[in-house]
Design a protein around this motif. Structure first.
Motif, PDB file in Angstrom:
ATOM      1  N   PRO A 195      -4.028   1.937   9.607  1.00 44.52           N
ATOM      2  CA  PRO A 195      -2.750   2.294  10.232  1.00 44.52           C
ATOM      3  C   PRO A 195      -2.913   3.379  11.294  1.00 44.52           C
ATOM      4  O   PRO A 195      -3.756   4.263  11.183  1.00 44.52           O
ATOM      5  CB  PRO A 195      -1.905   2.814   9.059  1.00 44.52           C
ATOM      6  CG  PRO A 195      -2.552   2.260   7.841  1.00 44.52           C
ATOM      7  CD  PRO A 195      -4.015   2.137   8.162  1.00 44.52           C
ATOM      8  N   SER A 196      -2.070   3.311  12.325  1.00 43.03           N
ATOM      9  CA  SER A 196      -2.195   4.222  13.463  1.00 43.03           C
ATOM     10  C   SER A 196      -2.013   5.692  13.076  1.00 43.03           C
ATOM     11  O   SER A 196      -2.626   6.560  13.689  1.00 43.03           O
ATOM     12  CB  SER A 196      -1.212   3.842  14.572  1.00 43.03           C
ATOM     13  OG  SER A 196       0.112   3.888  14.101  1.00 43.03           O
ATOM     14  N   ASN A 197      -1.209   5.994  12.048  1.00 40.69           N
ATOM     15  CA  ASN A 197      -1.048   7.407  11.694  1.00 40.69           C
ATOM     16  C   ASN A 197      -2.332   7.992  11.110  1.00 40.69           C
ATOM     17  O   ASN A 197      -2.617   9.167  11.291  1.00 40.69           O
ATOM     18  CB  ASN A 197       0.155   7.646  10.766  1.00 40.69           C
ATOM     19  CG  ASN A 197       0.146   6.815   9.521  1.00 40.69           C
ATOM     20  OD1 ASN A 197      -0.698   5.951   9.332  1.00 40.69           O
ATOM     21  ND2 ASN A 197       1.103   7.053   8.657  1.00 40.69           N
TER      22      ASN A 197
ATOM     23  N   LYS B 114       1.302  -4.097   3.774  1.00 40.71           N
ATOM     24  CA  LYS B 114       0.974  -2.692   4.026  1.00 40.71           C
ATOM     25  C   LYS B 114       0.438  -2.111   2.735  1.00 40.71           C
ATOM     26  O   LYS B 114       0.724  -2.598   1.654  1.00 40.71           O
ATOM     27  CB  LYS B 114       2.227  -1.927   4.461  1.00 40.71           C
ATOM     28  CG  LYS B 114       2.764  -2.368   5.794  1.00 40.71           C
ATOM     29  CD  LYS B 114       4.116  -1.798   6.191  1.00 40.71           C
ATOM     30  CE  LYS B 114       4.476  -0.452   5.688  1.00 40.71           C
ATOM     31  NZ  LYS B 114       5.755   0.044   6.153  1.00 40.71           N
ATOM     32  N   GLY B 115      -0.353  -1.050   2.867  1.00 41.66           N
ATOM     33  CA  GLY B 115      -0.855  -0.365   1.679  1.00 41.66           C
ATOM     34  C   GLY B 115      -1.870  -1.166   0.892  1.00 41.66           C
ATOM     35  O   GLY B 115      -1.994  -0.997  -0.312  1.00 41.66           O
ATOM     36  N   ARG B 116      -2.622  -2.022   1.550  1.00 42.64           N
ATOM     37  CA  ARG B 116      -3.609  -2.849   0.853  1.00 42.64           C
ATOM     38  C   ARG B 116      -4.849  -2.029   0.516  1.00 42.64           C
ATOM     39  O   ARG B 116      -5.379  -1.307   1.350  1.00 42.64           O
ATOM     40  CB  ARG B 116      -4.025  -4.044   1.708  1.00 42.64           C
ATOM     41  CG  ARG B 116      -2.890  -4.967   2.058  1.00 42.64           C
ATOM     42  CD  ARG B 116      -2.311  -5.628   0.832  1.00 42.64           C
ATOM     43  NE  ARG B 116      -1.506  -6.756   1.253  1.00 42.64           N
ATOM     44  CZ  ARG B 116      -0.425  -7.159   0.631  1.00 42.64           C
ATOM     45  NH1 ARG B 116      -0.011  -6.544  -0.449  1.00 42.64           N
ATOM     46  NH2 ARG B 116       0.244  -8.193   1.074  1.00 42.64           N
ATOM     47  N   VAL B 117      -5.287  -2.147  -0.719  1.00 42.94           N
ATOM     48  CA  VAL B 117      -6.482  -1.463  -1.196  1.00 42.94           C
ATOM     49  C   VAL B 117      -7.591  -2.500  -1.282  1.00 42.94           C
ATOM     50  O   VAL B 117      -7.471  -3.478  -2.013  1.00 42.94           O
ATOM     51  CB  VAL B 117      -6.238  -0.810  -2.571  1.00 42.94           C
ATOM     52  CG1 VAL B 117      -7.506  -0.191  -3.117  1.00 42.94           C
ATOM     53  CG2 VAL B 117      -5.126   0.218  -2.469  1.00 42.94           C
ATOM     54  N   ILE B 118      -8.665  -2.295  -0.500  1.00 47.96           N
ATOM     55  CA  ILE B 118      -9.749  -3.279  -0.442  1.00 47.96           C
ATOM     56  C   ILE B 118     -11.078  -2.713  -0.937  1.00 47.96           C
ATOM     57  O   ILE B 118     -12.111  -3.339  -0.778  1.00 47.96           O
ATOM     58  CB  ILE B 118      -9.894  -3.866   0.976  1.00 47.96           C
ATOM     59  CG1 ILE B 118     -10.292  -2.795   2.003  1.00 47.96           C
ATOM     60  CG2 ILE B 118      -8.624  -4.583   1.398  1.00 47.96           C
ATOM     61  CD1 ILE B 118     -10.646  -3.350   3.380  1.00 47.96           C
ATOM     62  N   GLY B 119     -11.044  -1.515  -1.521  1.00 50.12           N
ATOM     63  CA  GLY B 119     -12.268  -0.931  -2.070  1.00 50.12           C
ATOM     64  C   GLY B 119     -13.174  -0.313  -1.031  1.00 50.12           C
ATOM     65  O   GLY B 119     -14.379  -0.217  -1.239  1.00 50.12           O
ATOM     66  N   ALA B 120     -12.590   0.136   0.088  1.00 49.39           N
ATOM     67  CA  ALA B 120     -13.400   0.708   1.162  1.00 49.39           C
ATOM     68  C   ALA B 120     -13.564   2.225   1.044  1.00 49.39           C
ATOM     69  O   ALA B 120     -14.292   2.818   1.826  1.00 49.39           O
ATOM     70  CB  ALA B 120     -12.791   0.370   2.520  1.00 49.39           C
ATOM     71  N   GLY B 121     -12.893   2.844   0.094  1.00 51.06           N
ATOM     72  CA  GLY B 121     -13.034   4.289  -0.068  1.00 51.06           C
ATOM     73  C   GLY B 121     -11.759   4.931  -0.561  1.00 51.06           C
ATOM     74  O   GLY B 121     -10.771   4.257  -0.845  1.00 51.06           O
ATOM     75  N   PRO B 122     -11.759   6.260  -0.654  1.00 53.50           N
ATOM     76  CA  PRO B 122     -10.624   6.963  -1.245  1.00 53.50           C
ATOM     77  C   PRO B 122      -9.352   6.919  -0.411  1.00 53.50           C
ATOM     78  O   PRO B 122      -8.284   7.228  -0.901  1.00 53.50           O
ATOM     79  CB  PRO B 122     -11.128   8.403  -1.384  1.00 53.50           C
ATOM     80  CG  PRO B 122     -12.185   8.532  -0.341  1.00 53.50           C
ATOM     81  CD  PRO B 122     -12.821   7.168  -0.244  1.00 53.50           C
ATOM     82  N   TYR B 123      -9.443   6.536   0.854  1.00 49.34           N
ATOM     83  CA  TYR B 123      -8.260   6.523   1.713  1.00 49.34           C
ATOM     84  C   TYR B 123      -7.814   5.102   2.036  1.00 49.34           C
ATOM     85  O   TYR B 123      -7.163   4.863   3.039  1.00 49.34           O
ATOM     86  CB  TYR B 123      -8.530   7.319   2.998  1.00 49.34           C
ATOM     87  CG  TYR B 123      -8.941   8.730   2.686  1.00 49.34           C
ATOM     88  CD1 TYR B 123      -8.033   9.638   2.158  1.00 49.34           C
ATOM     89  CD2 TYR B 123     -10.250   9.143   2.868  1.00 49.34           C
ATOM     90  CE1 TYR B 123      -8.408  10.928   1.841  1.00 49.34           C
ATOM     91  CE2 TYR B 123     -10.637  10.440   2.554  1.00 49.34           C
ATOM     92  CZ  TYR B 123      -9.714  11.314   2.034  1.00 49.34           C
ATOM     93  OH  TYR B 123     -10.094  12.589   1.718  1.00 49.34           O
ATOM     94  N   ASP B 124      -8.173   4.143   1.175  1.00 55.09           N
ATOM     95  CA  ASP B 124      -7.733   2.756   1.353  1.00 55.09           C
ATOM     96  C   ASP B 124      -6.216   2.703   1.470  1.00 55.09           C
ATOM     97  O   ASP B 124      -5.496   3.155   0.586  1.00 55.09           O
ATOM     98  CB  ASP B 124      -8.120   1.926   0.121  1.00 55.09           C
ATOM     99  CG  ASP B 124      -9.400   1.154   0.291  1.00 55.09           C
ATOM    100  OD1 ASP B 124     -10.175   1.510   1.182  1.00 55.09           O
ATOM    101  OD2 ASP B 124      -9.608   0.203  -0.460  1.00 55.09           O
ATOM    102  N   ASP B 125      -5.734   2.144   2.535  1.00 56.03           N
ATOM    103  CA  ASP B 125      -4.301   1.917   2.718  1.00 56.03           C
ATOM    104  C   ASP B 125      -4.164   1.062   3.978  1.00 56.03           C
ATOM    105  O   ASP B 125      -3.626   1.492   4.973  1.00 56.03           O
ATOM    106  CB  ASP B 125      -3.540   3.238   2.871  1.00 56.03           C
ATOM    107  CG  ASP B 125      -2.036   3.039   2.778  1.00 56.03           C
ATOM    108  OD1 ASP B 125      -1.569   2.624   1.716  1.00 56.03           O
ATOM    109  OD2 ASP B 125      -1.347   3.269   3.782  1.00 56.03           O
ATOM    110  N   PHE B 126      -4.709  -0.129   3.918  1.00 56.04           N
ATOM    111  CA  PHE B 126      -4.822  -0.960   5.105  1.00 56.04           C
ATOM    112  C   PHE B 126      -3.574  -1.795   5.370  1.00 56.04           C
ATOM    113  O   PHE B 126      -2.827  -2.119   4.452  1.00 56.04           O
ATOM    114  CB  PHE B 126      -6.025  -1.903   4.963  1.00 56.04           C
ATOM    115  CG  PHE B 126      -7.347  -1.209   5.041  1.00 56.04           C
ATOM    116  CD1 PHE B 126      -7.975  -1.024   6.262  1.00 56.04           C
ATOM    117  CD2 PHE B 126      -7.969  -0.729   3.904  1.00 56.04           C
ATOM    118  CE1 PHE B 126      -9.189  -0.378   6.349  1.00 56.04           C
ATOM    119  CE2 PHE B 126      -9.188  -0.084   3.975  1.00 56.04           C
ATOM    120  CZ  PHE B 126      -9.807   0.092   5.204  1.00 56.04           C
TER     121      PHE B 126
END
Length: 172
Positions: free
Chosen positions: A76-78, A19-31
């Motif tokens: 994430p669903s939220n 959880k909370g993976r940052v992949i460089g997709a933008g400011p809301y990365d939290d995959f």
């Protein structure tokens, strides 16, 4: 669940491995990270738990070859819930803004201020007349919780903030 290569209602099985993976997709990365196969056509499909509850929307795959041999990521669903609510309302998607500049608390900062470990966001600057100023947030404050969620770093703060509805009040 997806539609890879036009094969409707295809289901793959996997494990939620992060959880909370940052992949460089933008400011809301939290995959969410999963090893469920995300083939072309599965993006946008549901990532569900064993009871069928939606936990995310399959979004991306990291692969050296560009094929489906890699690591899958889901929003994430939220976060999805916030975006869908905005789309259904017909109003433009506007993210909450707290009106301060901050940085993640490092090990050095945590040690200097007496935290047991590095977590939270150190407020570096507060914009005058913004929501943070009105709430009494000051330069030097450390934001360690947003509502019921502990804040690990600046990325986690931006994500958690983005899941709130504009105009809501949240305890910091």
């Amino acid at each position: 669940i997806g539609n890879p290569f036009g094969l409707e209602a295809t289901v793959t099985v996997g494990v939620l491995s992060g959880k909370g993976r940052v992949i460089g997709a933008g400011p809301y990365d939290d995959f969410l990270q999963t090893d469920a196969s995300i083939n072309p056509g599965n993006s946008g499909g549901a990532l569900v738990d064993m009871t069928g509850k939606l936990v995310g929307i399959n979004t991306a795959i990291y692969s050296r070859s560009g094929g489906s041999l890699g690591i899958g990521f889901a929003v994430p669903s939220n976060m999805v819930r916030t975006v869908v609510a905005s789309a259904v309302s017909g109003k433009p998607l506007v993210r909450p803004w707290v009106s301060f500049v901050g940085k993640s608390v490092t090990a050095d900062i945590a040690n200097a201020i007496g935290l047991p470990r590095p977590y939270g966001v150190l407020v570096e600057e507060v914009y005058p007349d913004g929501p943070a100023d009105a709430a009494g947030i000051q330069q030097g404050d450390v934001i360690m919780r947003l509502g019921e969620h502990e804040i690990e770093d600046g990325q986690a703060f931006r994500f958690r903030l983005a899941t709130w509805t504009l105009g809501d009040t949240v305890e910091l």
